[in-house]
Design a protein around this motif. Structure first.
Motif, PDB file in Angstrom:
ATOM      1  N   LEU A  29     -21.597 -27.500  24.611  1.00 29.53           N
ATOM      2  CA  LEU A  29     -21.550 -28.546  25.646  1.00 29.53           C
ATOM      3  C   LEU A  29     -21.902 -29.910  25.053  1.00 29.53           C
ATOM      4  N   LYS A  33     -19.513 -33.359  24.493  1.00 33.58           N
ATOM      5  CA  LYS A  33     -19.883 -34.716  24.926  1.00 33.58           C
ATOM      6  C   LYS A  33     -19.843 -35.692  23.757  1.00 33.58           C
ATOM      7  N   LEU A  73     -17.433 -34.151  33.140  1.00 34.23           N
ATOM      8  CA  LEU A  73     -18.228 -34.349  31.924  1.00 34.23           C
ATOM      9  C   LEU A  73     -18.065 -35.758  31.377  1.00 34.23           C
ATOM     10  N   SER A 228     -24.895 -23.138  28.548  1.00 29.49           N
ATOM     11  CA  SER A 228     -24.962 -24.405  29.274  1.00 29.49           C
ATOM     12  C   SER A 228     -23.577 -24.812  29.786  1.00 29.49           C
ATOM     13  N   ASP A 231     -22.746 -22.602  32.745  1.00 23.63           N
ATOM     14  CA  ASP A 231     -23.459 -23.046  33.954  1.00 23.63           C
ATOM     15  C   ASP A 231     -22.723 -24.212  34.607  1.00 23.63           C
ATOM     16  N   TYR A 232     -22.295 -25.144  33.760  1.00 23.56           N
ATOM     17  CA  TYR A 232     -21.595 -26.314  34.280  1.00 23.56           C
ATOM     18  C   TYR A 232     -20.312 -25.891  35.002  1.00 23.56           C
ATOM     19  N   LYS A 235     -20.913 -24.170  38.381  1.00 19.48           N
ATOM     20  CA  LYS A 235     -21.194 -25.138  39.456  1.00 19.48           C
ATOM     21  C   LYS A 235     -19.894 -25.800  39.915  1.00 19.48           C
ATOM     22  N   SER A 236     -19.009 -26.098  38.935  1.00 15.62           N
ATOM     23  CA  SER A 236     -17.742 -26.750  39.288  1.00 15.62           C
ATOM     24  C   SER A 236     -16.896 -25.843  40.171  1.00 15.62           C
TER      25      SER A 236
END
Lengths: 269, 248
Positions: A29, A33, A73, A228, A231-232, A235-236
């Motif tokens: 993740l 980024k 993101l 991680s 998890d993102y 949620k999306s």
């Protein structure tokens, strides 16, 4: 340099590379980024879920979902076309970070890749038959030659549960040719893909008269250990269900609402 | 049998090495069925291609130039094209030109099914090589032997059946064995047109269970055994045919 030293050096280099890969895996993740790019594996041959527009752009429900992930993101999205036989390998090898490629969520696959929950979609299998063959129930398939694709997970079920004689080919084109030539009287395939085929005027003498069977959930996958990122995405997916994004994408691409998508929207709205 | 099943089931639970064909009745049944289809395919194509080879080699020496040209055309056609292309050509291409029959549902279906087309194309493929192999044996026979047969009043067919072929067969035996071994290894191509032979059923089984390495291992062992049996039989036959003094 003698050979022994050389061999030792080779082994060390190999170990170093392995460690480097593992280290890189640990924080995908963060890497995404930093790079500013989310690399997503999608289908390029499976409209309306993932295909290419005449100008070469990835279009469909799944590329649209991937764009939403990247937007959240704050990074750009890059698409890599995948097919069923290489999609998990691409993910494991790091060629892609996320896979959204019409993949069924099965326990065997969950051992190899991390399939994010909740599942984002579900589809079943169905049969495409000539209109002249009037079918009213699946049990009428007993002893009927049914074309299939080698490796599809429902081939066994169609044979075991309904007693059909599966005739499995390596590709869709061969199976469809065999259906047209009468080598089989039905073609068992994903209901979503059959729906796409039936929109094609060359198949106007065929239809999908029965109810879809065995709706299987589809999962978005990341590499094992990328918690991680998982998890993102999780949620999306919940937020897509909440806002009804998947239902509106179905409408956008001209297919019926899948029962699963409606159910998930009702659950989270 | 139960003991074997229990052991393989245990092996899967403890190590993840998954030989479903030994403990799952559905997988076992289709694997055995696939093995039988492969055996049948091997039997039919070996017999057919040897017969075609014998006929073709006779045709090559015929007085009629048209028969000789026909045999030559056939050899070039089938020796110069990949066997997978031939299988597809027969099954999807040629088959569309043949009449259709009605099946039990009242739907029309092609006259000839996958197994027969696979057999025909593999017989033609291996047969083309067999013609040349038999020719190599026939041409090794001294002219004086054939002339002697003629002098004794043998017709061309008699000479071929009773002198040329028996002697030629002995000479071309090693090459023939080679080609038949290759033929056995070519039979898995039939899976491309959905003939439920070993590779086809294995593909179905490993798709359902994701046990590709285990099924590959089984396939490997079974083909080694099949070819081993053929080579053993051919060697025994070669020895039984040996003529003392022929110098072979």
């Amino acid at each position: 340099m003698n050979t022994k030293k050389f061999a030792l050096l080779g082994i060390l280099a190999g170990l170093g590379a392995t460690v480097a890969i593992n280290a890189a895996r640990a924080d995908t993740l963060q890497d995404i980024k930093t790079k500013g790019v989310l690399v997503v594996g999608v289908k390029a041959d499976y409209p309306p879920f993932g295909s290419l527009s005449p100008s070469g752009e990835n279009i469909g429900i799944e590329p649209d979902l991937a764009r939403d992930l990247a937007k959240g993101l704050g990074v750009k999205v890059q698409f890599v076309p995948v097919v069923a036989s290489n999609r998990m390998q691409f993910l494991e090898q790091g060629k892609i970070d996320v896979m959204i490629a019409t993949m069924n969520d099965t326990p065997e696959r969950a051992k190899v890749v991390d399939i994010v929950h909740p599942d984002y979609y579900a589809s079943g299998y169905n049969i495409m038959v000539p209109k002249t063959l009037s079918l009213t129930s699946w049990s009428q398939l007993k002893g009927v030659p049914v074309c299939a694709i080698q490796g599809a997970f429902y081939n066994k079920e169609v044979a075991e549960k309904f007693g059909a004689e599966t005739v499995a080919f390596t590709g869709v084109a061969e199976a469809l040719t065999a259906l047209r030539q009468g080598r089989c009287n039905a073609f068992v395939y994903d209901d979503t893909a059959i729906e796409g085929k039936l929109q094609d005027p060359t198949w106007k003498d065929y239809d999908m008269p029965l109810q879809s069977q065995d709706a299987q959930p589809w999962g978005i996958a990341v590499r094992l250990g990328d918690t991680s990122l998982a998890d993102y995405i999780s949620k999306s997916i919940i937020s897509w269900d909440k806002t009804g994004l998947i239902l509106s994408l179905e409408t956008k691409y001209g297919i019926k609402h899948a029962a699963f998508a409606v159910q998930m929207h009702n659950k989270y709205k | 049998m139960n003991l074997i099943a229990a052991w393989f089931s245990h092996l899967n639970d403890t190590t993840g090495i998954n030989f479903t064909v030994f403990y799952d009745p559905f997988d076992r049944a289709r694997f055995v069925q696939g093995f039988l289809v492969t055996l049948e395919l091997c039997g039919v194509t070996i017999t057919g291609s040897v017969m075609l080879g014998i006929l073709g080699a006779w045709g090559q020496g015929a007085a009629s130039i048209w028969l000789r040209r026909l045999v030559q055309f056939y050899i070039q056609m089938f020796r110069n094209t990949p066997p997978l292309v031939q299988v597809y050509f027969f099954y999807f291409g040629l088959s569309a030109l043949l009449p259709e029959v009605k099946n039990s549902l009242g739907m029309s279906q092609p006259l000839i099914g996958g197994f027969v087309w696979a057999s025909i194309s593999l017989i033609c493929f291996a047969g083309a090589f067999n013609v040349e192999i038999f020719r190599s044996g026939i041409e090794a026979i001294p002219h004086s032997t054939i002339e002697a047969a003629e002098a004794l009043g043998f017709t061309r067919l008699q000479t071929y059946r009773q002198v040329v072929l028996p002697l030629g067969l002995r000479i071309c035996m090693p090459a023939l064995t080679n080609n038949l071994v290759n033929l056995i290894k070519t039979t898995p191509l039939a899976y491309a047109i959905a003939v439920p032979e070993l590779l086809y059923v294995s593909n179905q089984i490993w798709s359902d269970n994701e046990n590709v390495p285990e099924m590959m291992l089984l396939l490997f062992i079974i083909y080694i055994a099949l070819v081993g049996v053929l080579v053993f039989i051919m060697h025994r036959w070669e020895r039984a045919l040996r003529v003392p003094g022929l110098g072979l």
